[in-house]
Structures are given as C-alpha cells and as structure tokens.
Design a protein around this motif. Structure first.
Motif, PDB file in Angstrom:
ATOM      1  N   UNK A   1       4.091  -5.863   0.835  1.00 35.83           N
ATOM      2  CA  UNK A   1       5.499  -5.388   1.459  1.00 35.83           C
ATOM      3  C   UNK A   1       6.634  -3.840   1.045  1.00 35.83           C
ATOM      4  N   UNK A   2       6.761  -2.992   2.257  1.00 35.70           N
ATOM      5  CA  UNK A   2       7.171  -1.830   1.529  1.00 35.70           C
ATOM      6  C   UNK A   2       9.091  -2.465   2.184  1.00 35.70           C
ATOM      7  N   UNK A   3       9.549  -0.726   0.982  1.00 36.04           N
ATOM      8  CA  UNK A   3      11.069  -1.149   1.786  1.00 36.04           C
ATOM      9  C   UNK A   3      11.782   0.952   1.303  1.00 36.04           C
ATOM     10  N   UNK A   4      12.501   0.798   2.010  1.00 38.83           N
ATOM     11  CA  UNK A   4      13.215   2.118   2.385  1.00 38.83           C
ATOM     12  C   UNK A   4      13.762   2.555   1.119  1.00 38.83           C
ATOM     13  N   UNK A  22      13.089   9.152  -9.565  1.00 38.99           N
ATOM     14  CA  UNK A  22      12.185   8.528 -10.530  1.00 38.99           C
ATOM     15  C   UNK A  22      13.139   7.115  -9.550  1.00 38.99           C
ATOM     16  N   UNK A  23      12.515   5.896  -9.420  1.00 36.20           N
ATOM     17  CA  UNK A  23      12.474   4.671  -9.598  1.00 36.20           C
ATOM     18  C   UNK A  23      11.252   4.119 -10.233  1.00 36.20           C
ATOM     19  N   UNK A  24      12.037   2.924  -9.910  1.00 37.79           N
ATOM     20  CA  UNK A  24      10.793   1.431 -10.475  1.00 37.79           C
ATOM     21  C   UNK A  24       9.997   2.403 -11.615  1.00 37.79           C
ATOM     22  N   UNK A  25      10.395   2.896 -13.122  1.00 38.01           N
ATOM     23  CA  UNK A  25       9.363   3.538 -13.902  1.00 38.01           C
ATOM     24  C   UNK A  25       8.819   4.309 -12.921  1.00 38.01           C
ATOM     25  N   UNK A  26       8.404   4.793 -11.952  1.00 42.82           N
ATOM     26  CA  UNK A  26       8.058   5.751 -10.532  1.00 42.82           C
ATOM     27  C   UNK A  26       8.756   7.154 -10.711  1.00 42.82           C
ATOM     28  N   UNK A  27       7.625   8.343 -10.562  1.00 47.44           N
ATOM     29  CA  UNK A  27       8.430   9.243 -10.371  1.00 47.44           C
ATOM     30  C   UNK A  27       7.622   9.697  -9.483  1.00 47.44           C
ATOM     31  N   UNK A  90       6.533   7.938   3.239  1.00 43.53           N
ATOM     32  CA  UNK A  90       6.908   7.692   4.699  1.00 43.53           C
ATOM     33  C   UNK A  90       8.890   8.569   4.607  1.00 43.53           C
ATOM     34  N   UNK A  91       9.189   9.389   5.372  1.00 41.91           N
ATOM     35  CA  UNK A  91      10.510  10.213   4.407  1.00 41.91           C
ATOM     36  C   UNK A  91      11.737  10.085   5.352  1.00 41.91           C
ATOM     37  N   UNK A  92      12.662   9.440   5.724  1.00 45.58           N
ATOM     38  CA  UNK A  92      12.974  10.109   6.925  1.00 45.58           C
ATOM     39  C   UNK A  92      15.164  10.283   6.335  1.00 45.58           C
ATOM     40  N   UNK A  93      15.796  10.795   7.180  1.00 45.27           N
ATOM     41  CA  UNK A  93      17.295  10.922   7.327  1.00 45.27           C
ATOM     42  C   UNK A  93      17.780  10.831   7.612  1.00 45.27           C
ATOM     43  N   UNK A  94      19.051   9.492   7.109  1.00 41.43           N
ATOM     44  CA  UNK A  94      19.655   9.066   7.764  1.00 41.43           C
ATOM     45  C   UNK A  94      21.525   9.312   7.011  1.00 41.43           C
ATOM     46  N   UNK A  98      18.942  11.081   2.232  1.00 48.09           N
ATOM     47  CA  UNK A  98      17.315  11.230   2.425  1.00 48.09           C
ATOM     48  C   UNK A  98      16.580   9.256   1.609  1.00 48.09           C
ATOM     49  N   UNK A  99      15.944   9.035   2.584  1.00 51.44           N
ATOM     50  CA  UNK A  99      14.877   7.247   2.517  1.00 51.44           C
ATOM     51  C   UNK A  99      13.709   7.892   2.143  1.00 51.44           C
ATOM     52  N   UNK A 100      12.995   7.166   1.417  1.00 50.23           N
ATOM     53  CA  UNK A 100      11.667   7.034   1.098  1.00 50.23           C
ATOM     54  C   UNK A 100      10.532   5.253   1.829  1.00 50.23           C
ATOM     55  N   UNK A 101      10.465   5.047   1.834  1.00 56.49           N
ATOM     56  CA  UNK A 101       9.306   3.850   1.802  1.00 56.49           C
ATOM     57  C   UNK A 101       7.966   3.745   1.010  1.00 56.49           C
ATOM     58  N   UNK A 102       8.510   2.773   0.376  1.00 62.04           N
ATOM     59  CA  UNK A 102       7.298   2.070  -0.373  1.00 62.04           C
ATOM     60  C   UNK A 102       7.727   1.052  -0.978  1.00 62.04           C
ATOM     61  N   UNK A 103       6.214   0.645  -1.452  1.00 64.69           N
ATOM     62  CA  UNK A 103       5.619  -0.438  -2.284  1.00 64.69           C
ATOM     63  C   UNK A 103       7.303  -1.057  -2.711  1.00 64.69           C
TER      64      UNK A 103
END
Length: 104
Positions: A1-4, A22-27, A90-94, A98-103
């Motif tokens: 499952x992915x999330x923006x 940086x998010x959830x221990x990842x860069x 994937x990345x987008x602007x809303x 800026x939002x990125x789609x990650x697991x």
C-alpha cells in the motif's frame, strides 16, 4: 500500500535545486526542474552521501562526494563511479505543496 506524503512547499525549492526530506527514518531528495518536481532516495547508491548537498543541472543530480551523476526522472546512473540505479518516487504539486508517493 502506498501513501502520498506532504514533503515541502513548492516555493521552498529553487529551479534546478534539491532539498532533503526525512520521513519515518528515511531520507529523500526532492528536485525542482523547469517547474516539475521529482523525488528519489536521498542517499547516493555509491557511498551513501546525502544528495541534497549535490548539484542539479537540468535533470541531472551530481553527487557531492565523487561526482557520480543520476537522471532525477528515473534514477538511472549517468557517470562513474555510480552504477546502481537510484530509487525514484512519484511526485506532484497540489495547493503549493510537494507530495511524494511512498510505501506505507
């Protein structure tokens, strides 16, 4: 499952530049090129140096340590010493963000 994930304000990234996220221990690295946004893992696949300290020229990020280069659109390596693809997202602007789609 992915999330923006909301990564940064679009205006916080200059054209042909990169910022660290940086998010959830990842860069991650977020790039802006010609008003488009791209996202990748934030560490070089060669020696795990932060790409946010690198140089963006067009669609290319140059690692600050050994000058290896990647295409920010698909992560493919463009010059030695890098030979392993950089993972992209994937990345987008809303609404100016800026939002990125990650697991998840």
């Amino acid at each position: 499952m992915t999330q923006w994930i909301d990564a940064t304000a679009f205006d916080e990234i200059d054209d042909e530049d990169v910022v660290r996220f940086d998010h959830a221990g990842r860069t991650f690295a977020i790039y802006r090129v010609e008003d488009a946004v791209y996202a990748s893992d934030g560490l070089c696949t060669h020696e795990h140096v932060h790409l946010c300290d690198g140089l963006v020229i067009g669609h290319v990020i140059e690692c600050p340590k050994h000058n290896g280069r990647f295409d920010v659109r698909d992560g493919r390596p463009l010059s030695a010493p890098v030979c392993e693809r950089l993972k992209t997202y994937p990345a987008k602007v809303e609404d100016g963000r800026v939002f990125i789609e990650i697991e998840a």
